[in-house]
Scaffold this motif. Sequence first.
Motif, PDB file in Angstrom:
ATOM      1  N   LEU A   1       0.802  -1.216   0.000  1.00 31.96           N
ATOM      2  CA  LEU A   1       0.000   0.000   0.000  1.00 31.96           C
ATOM      3  C   LEU A   1       0.836   1.267   0.000  1.00 31.96           C
ATOM      4  O   LEU A   1       0.455   2.257  -0.618  1.00 31.96           O
ATOM      5  CB  LEU A   1      -0.964  -0.010   1.176  1.00 31.96           C
TER       6      LEU A   1
ATOM      7  N   TYR B   1       1.797   1.665  -3.572  1.00 27.29           N
ATOM      8  CA  TYR B   1       0.618   1.961  -4.378  1.00 27.29           C
ATOM      9  C   TYR B   1       0.184   3.412  -4.197  1.00 27.29           C
ATOM     10  O   TYR B   1      -0.105   4.107  -5.179  1.00 27.29           O
ATOM     11  CB  TYR B   1      -0.520   1.007  -4.003  1.00 27.29           C
ATOM     12  N   GLN B   2       0.152   3.882  -2.972  1.00 27.20           N
ATOM     13  CA  GLN B   2      -0.259   5.261  -2.709  1.00 27.20           C
ATOM     14  C   GLN B   2       0.701   6.273  -3.332  1.00 27.20           C
ATOM     15  O   GLN B   2       0.267   7.315  -3.804  1.00 27.20           O
ATOM     16  CB  GLN B   2      -0.372   5.513  -1.201  1.00 27.20           C
TER      17      GLN B   2
ATOM     18  N   ARG C   1       2.417   5.788  -6.103  1.00 28.64           N
ATOM     19  CA  ARG C   1       2.202   5.732  -7.550  1.00 28.64           C
ATOM     20  C   ARG C   1       0.845   6.281  -7.962  1.00 28.64           C
ATOM     21  O   ARG C   1       0.674   6.750  -9.080  1.00 28.64           O
ATOM     22  CB  ARG C   1       2.329   4.292  -8.040  1.00 28.64           C
ATOM     23  N   HIS C   2      -0.143   6.170  -7.087  1.00 27.25           N
ATOM     24  CA  HIS C   2      -1.518   6.578  -7.398  1.00 27.25           C
ATOM     25  C   HIS C   2      -2.067   7.447  -6.257  1.00 27.25           C
ATOM     26  O   HIS C   2      -2.981   7.034  -5.544  1.00 27.25           O
ATOM     27  CB  HIS C   2      -2.411   5.344  -7.579  1.00 27.25           C
TER      28      HIS C   2
ATOM     29  N   ALA D   1      -4.078   9.861  -6.042  1.00 26.78           N
ATOM     30  CA  ALA D   1      -5.492  10.248  -6.058  1.00 26.78           C
ATOM     31  C   ALA D   1      -6.414   9.086  -5.701  1.00 26.78           C
ATOM     32  O   ALA D   1      -7.617   9.274  -5.519  1.00 26.78           O
ATOM     33  CB  ALA D   1      -5.871  10.797  -7.432  1.00 26.78           C
ATOM     34  N   SER D   2      -5.879   7.884  -5.593  1.00 29.84           N
ATOM     35  CA  SER D   2      -6.729   6.732  -5.290  1.00 29.84           C
ATOM     36  C   SER D   2      -7.112   6.723  -3.817  1.00 29.84           C
ATOM     37  O   SER D   2      -6.455   7.320  -2.974  1.00 29.84           O
ATOM     38  CB  SER D   2      -6.021   5.433  -5.662  1.00 29.84           C
ATOM     39  N   ARG D   3      -8.177   6.024  -3.529  1.00 34.13           N
ATOM     40  CA  ARG D   3      -8.659   5.925  -2.159  1.00 34.13           C
ATOM     41  C   ARG D   3      -8.851   4.450  -1.832  1.00 34.13           C
ATOM     42  O   ARG D   3      -9.543   3.733  -2.552  1.00 34.13           O
ATOM     43  CB  ARG D   3      -9.982   6.670  -2.024  1.00 34.13           C
ATOM     44  N   CYS D   4      -8.233   4.006  -0.766  1.00 37.70           N
ATOM     45  CA  CYS D   4      -8.363   2.614  -0.325  1.00 37.70           C
ATOM     46  C   CYS D   4      -9.086   2.580   1.010  1.00 37.70           C
ATOM     47  O   CYS D   4      -8.747   3.320   1.925  1.00 37.70           O
ATOM     48  CB  CYS D   4      -6.986   1.967  -0.163  1.00 37.70           C
TER      49      CYS D   4
ATOM     50  N   HIS E   1     -13.304  -5.161  -3.609  1.00 41.07           N
ATOM     51  CA  HIS E   1     -12.813  -5.340  -4.976  1.00 41.07           C
ATOM     52  C   HIS E   1     -11.538  -6.163  -5.037  1.00 41.07           C
ATOM     53  O   HIS E   1     -11.139  -6.601  -6.113  1.00 41.07           O
ATOM     54  CB  HIS E   1     -12.581  -3.972  -5.630  1.00 41.07           C
TER      55      HIS E   1
END
Length: 132
Positions: A11, A14-15, A17-18, A20-23, A43
């Motif tokens: 994570l 991932y955060q 690299r991305h 704007a994503s929300r986990c 998901h």
Amino acid sequence: MAIESTLSVFLGRYQRRHPASRCIFVEDGGLRLPDRLERGDVHLALVVPDDRFRSKPLFPAHSVAVMSRRHPLSRRRALDVAELADKPLLLLNRTFGSREWFDSACSVARIRPRVLLEGAAPHTLVALAAMG
């Protein structure tokens, strides 16, 4: 254990690299997760392989034995499940995928584990084991 040992590393990367994503994390018994995945409640899930879904192995599955420092097996780096046959065990209940893996290993080794307590809170079981 999967969140602490596997997802925490993934994570962070991932955060970065991305951004704007929300986990949102959902911790649930592993045997309930496939149904939640099928309904779309989650998901991505770390579960025992299931024919309903496409999957990828992330890491080899290992179980962790936690015991008091005074326990005779505490200095061992690895244990065979058969060595636990006569030991009183504190285990996660059967809603956890790791419990299914442990029960399968016991079946292959032809042992019947001596279950002292089944619990739903891993940290509680760790604390009890540490007390001996």
